[in-house]
Design a protein around this motif. Structure first.
Motif, PDB file in Angstrom:
ATOM      1  N   GLY A  27      -8.221   6.465  43.220  1.00 51.21           N
ATOM      2  CA  GLY A  27      -7.799   6.885  44.597  1.00 51.21           C
ATOM      3  C   GLY A  27      -8.481   8.409  45.191  1.00 51.21           C
ATOM      4  O   GLY A  27      -9.336   8.260  46.223  1.00 51.21           O
ATOM      5  N   PHE A  28      -9.001   9.168  44.222  1.00 45.95           N
ATOM      6  CA  PHE A  28      -9.469  10.517  44.739  1.00 45.95           C
ATOM      7  C   PHE A  28     -11.102  10.313  44.791  1.00 45.95           C
ATOM      8  O   PHE A  28     -11.763  11.102  45.409  1.00 45.95           O
ATOM      9  CB  PHE A  28      -9.406  11.422  43.392  1.00 45.95           C
ATOM     10  N   LEU A  29     -11.543   9.221  44.040  1.00 42.49           N
ATOM     11  CA  LEU A  29     -12.859   8.852  43.973  1.00 42.49           C
ATOM     12  C   LEU A  29     -13.136   7.596  45.074  1.00 42.49           C
ATOM     13  O   LEU A  29     -14.206   6.808  44.707  1.00 42.49           O
ATOM     14  CB  LEU A  29     -13.566   8.491  42.533  1.00 42.49           C
ATOM     15  N   ALA A 149      -8.892  18.472  43.206  1.00 43.51           N
ATOM     16  CA  ALA A 149      -9.840  19.468  43.752  1.00 43.51           C
ATOM     17  C   ALA A 149     -11.228  19.293  43.079  1.00 43.51           C
ATOM     18  O   ALA A 149     -12.372  19.833  43.913  1.00 43.51           O
ATOM     19  CB  ALA A 149      -9.298  20.729  43.310  1.00 43.51           C
ATOM     20  N   ILE A 150     -11.402  18.766  41.986  1.00 44.85           N
ATOM     21  CA  ILE A 150     -12.503  18.734  41.343  1.00 44.85           C
ATOM     22  C   ILE A 150     -13.253  17.597  41.396  1.00 44.85           C
ATOM     23  O   ILE A 150     -14.668  17.538  41.489  1.00 44.85           O
ATOM     24  CB  ILE A 150     -12.373  18.916  39.680  1.00 44.85           C
ATOM     25  N   GLY A 151     -12.632  16.367  41.375  1.00 41.49           N
ATOM     26  CA  GLY A 151     -13.174  14.761  41.185  1.00 41.49           C
ATOM     27  C   GLY A 151     -14.159  14.476  42.409  1.00 41.49           C
ATOM     28  O   GLY A 151     -15.351  14.360  42.045  1.00 41.49           O
ATOM     29  N   PRO A 152     -13.546  14.810  43.618  1.00 40.13           N
ATOM     30  CA  PRO A 152     -14.712  14.364  44.908  1.00 40.13           C
ATOM     31  C   PRO A 152     -15.766  15.162  44.714  1.00 40.13           C
ATOM     32  O   PRO A 152     -16.991  14.805  45.007  1.00 40.13           O
ATOM     33  CB  PRO A 152     -13.808  14.649  45.959  1.00 40.13           C
ATOM     34  N   ILE A 223      -4.711   9.775  50.454  1.00 40.07           N
ATOM     35  CA  ILE A 223      -4.776  10.927  51.319  1.00 40.07           C
ATOM     36  C   ILE A 223      -6.094  11.373  51.497  1.00 40.07           C
ATOM     37  O   ILE A 223      -6.529  12.013  52.650  1.00 40.07           O
ATOM     38  CB  ILE A 223      -3.595  12.096  51.161  1.00 40.07           C
ATOM     39  N   VAL A 224      -6.681  11.547  50.481  1.00 40.03           N
ATOM     40  CA  VAL A 224      -8.241  11.701  50.431  1.00 40.03           C
ATOM     41  C   VAL A 224      -9.022  10.993  51.604  1.00 40.03           C
ATOM     42  O   VAL A 224      -9.948  11.371  52.476  1.00 40.03           O
ATOM     43  CB  VAL A 224      -8.925  11.981  49.022  1.00 40.03           C
ATOM     44  N   SER A 225      -9.005   9.600  51.209  1.00 42.03           N
ATOM     45  CA  SER A 225      -9.746   8.716  52.212  1.00 42.03           C
ATOM     46  C   SER A 225      -9.165   8.707  53.528  1.00 42.03           C
ATOM     47  O   SER A 225     -10.159   8.658  54.594  1.00 42.03           O
ATOM     48  CB  SER A 225      -9.613   7.619  51.651  1.00 42.03           C
ATOM     49  N   TYR A 226      -8.032   9.027  53.806  1.00 39.86           N
ATOM     50  CA  TYR A 226      -7.287   9.250  55.305  1.00 39.86           C
ATOM     51  C   TYR A 226      -8.121  10.244  55.839  1.00 39.86           C
ATOM     52  O   TYR A 226      -8.489  10.260  56.994  1.00 39.86           O
ATOM     53  CB  TYR A 226      -5.791   9.361  54.881  1.00 39.86           C
ATOM     54  N   ALA A 238     -10.827  17.518  51.868  1.00 38.51           N
ATOM     55  CA  ALA A 238      -9.795  16.493  51.395  1.00 38.51           C
ATOM     56  C   ALA A 238      -9.264  16.579  50.216  1.00 38.51           C
ATOM     57  O   ALA A 238      -8.043  16.708  50.130  1.00 38.51           O
ATOM     58  CB  ALA A 238     -10.308  15.138  51.796  1.00 38.51           C
ATOM     59  N   GLY A 239     -10.049  16.764  49.122  1.00 37.31           N
ATOM     60  CA  GLY A 239      -9.636  17.095  47.926  1.00 37.31           C
ATOM     61  C   GLY A 239      -8.849  18.479  47.941  1.00 37.31           C
ATOM     62  O   GLY A 239      -7.657  18.458  47.027  1.00 37.31           O
TER      63      GLY A 239
END
Length: 393
Positions: A27-29, A149-152, A223-226, A238-239
């Motif tokens: 989801g985060f990626l 916070a870190i992933g994207p 939520i990140v993609s949104y 977003a992250g």
């Protein structure tokens, strides 16, 4: 809490956090995975759904396994499987290996959920139960906060595969910690659960937990993609929003744990209902972001995640409140419903977004599910708690 109790709770938090990690990373990626793996957002969401759906299907069996091998071995087994799957995804990096790993690590995650509930239910007294369960459950949002916070950002700077390598190494460290600090309760666990009948209508725990997570999981998975797609936010921003919401949620969860222990077992279900009603209103605020501004999304995300996490911590305490003599099986039933909701929600959310080319309808659907969860938990509140005489031969 004594040092031994704190160590058990800390390891439990690490186990459920890392155990859930492979279900959150897609989801985060989502944006970068969609581009590099050449799949739609719906298929990225399907990875998340398969992971938690496998957890749901494996949870009943996980309860029986934990009764036989004990919570310590159950936790270690999950961490080893998470580590292996993380390294395989990093090494091969295809959509197929993501799906296979989601099935394996997702099913194994039931072992950590059940094992941590059993050991905390045994080691921690009732007067600190909700606080301990909340701290344990906080491992998931803490992991999510760091990953968001870190992933994207790291995926843009380096490669997303590096995140999986780190995750695998952390899983091995948590497994070693479980060997050192979690007591082996295999004998006590079996004696505690044999020949004990669950309270009548306990299946309502599974229904209520299904609705709880089906309505709230998208706050993490989408939520990140949104924010990126509907409000033109950068991946880093977003992250950061998700990270702030998760950290705020951890603080709220701990405070709620203290309050829930003070009000006692009889009032915990009512507290859970109030938290879910608040979360449904928060998701509605998130859905209005494109019309009323990104500030409303941030406020809704913080409130929604905080109340949802507090509700989950309270839920785990309620399992032990209602079925103290059958924690393994009771957890298995509850988490089966919980993760089947996590199976259905993320991919359905993503497919509706792809179909309608809008996030609005998906957010409204999750709001309705959370509202329905309030009434389901009201029915759970009518279940009579297990007592020492129930089920004895």
């Amino acid at each position: 809490m004594r040092v031994k109790e704190k160590s058990v709770v800390a390891v439990s938090a690490g186990a459920v956090g890392i155990g859930a990690s492979l279900g959150f990373f897609p989801g985060f990626l989502a944006t970068v995975l969609s581009q590099e793996l050449l799949v739609s957002k719906g298929k990225v969401g399907l990875i998340v759904g398969i992971y938690f759906g496998s957890t749901g299907l494996g949870s009943i069996l996980a309860g029986k396994i934990t009764e036989r091998i004990g919570p310590r071995t159950s936790i270690v087994m999950d961490m080893v499987i998470v580590a292996i799957c993380s390294f395989l995804i990093a090494a091969i990096g295809t959509y197929s290996i993501w799906v296979i790993s989601s099935v394996l690590a997702g099913a194994a995650y039931g072992l950590s959920n059940t094992g941590t509930n059993v050991v905390i239910g045994k080691v921690i007294g009732a007067e600190k139960r909700t606080l301990a369960m909340s701290v344990k459950t906080s491992g998931v949002p803490l992991m999510a906060a760091l990953a968001a916070a870190i992933g994207p950002w790291s995926a843009d700077q380096w490669k997303w595969e590096h995140i999986l390598v780190v995750n695998g190494a952390v899983a091995l460290c948590v497994g070693i910690s479980a060997l050192l600090f979690v007591p082996n309760l295999i004998t006590d666990s079996v004696e505690q659960t044999n020949d004990k009948t669950l309270p009548s209508n306990f299946y309502w725990f599974g229904i209520a937990s299904f609705l709880l997570i089906a309505g709230s999981q998208p706050l993490y998975s989408w939520i990140v993609s949104y924010l990126e797609d509907s409000l033109d936010a950068s991946s880093g921003f977003a992250g950061a929003v998700t990270s702030i919401a998760c950290f705020s949620g951890v603080l709220a969860m701990i405070c709620n744990g203290l309050f829930a222990d003070r009000v006692g077992a009889k009032s915990r279900i009512k507290l859970l209902m109030a938290l879910l009603f608040s979360s449904s209103i928060a998701v509605l605020l998130v859905s209005l972001g494109p019309a009323l501004g990104i500030e409303l999304v941030i406020i809704g995300a913080i409130i929604g995640v905080s109340t949802q996490l507090s509700a989950i911590g309270t839920m785990h305490a309620c399992i032990v409140d209602k079925a103290p003599l059958s924690v393994s099986r009771a957890t298995g039933i509850t988490m089966t419903g919980y993760y089947l909701g996590a199976l259905a929600s993320p991919p359905l959310f993503g497919f509706v977004v792809d179909w309608t080319e809008s996030f609005a309808y998906s957010w409204l659907g999750t709001t309705a599910l959370l509202f329905a969860a309030v009434f389901a938990w009201q029915r759970v509140g009518r279940i009579e708690p297990q007592n020492e005489m129930q089920g004895e031969s």
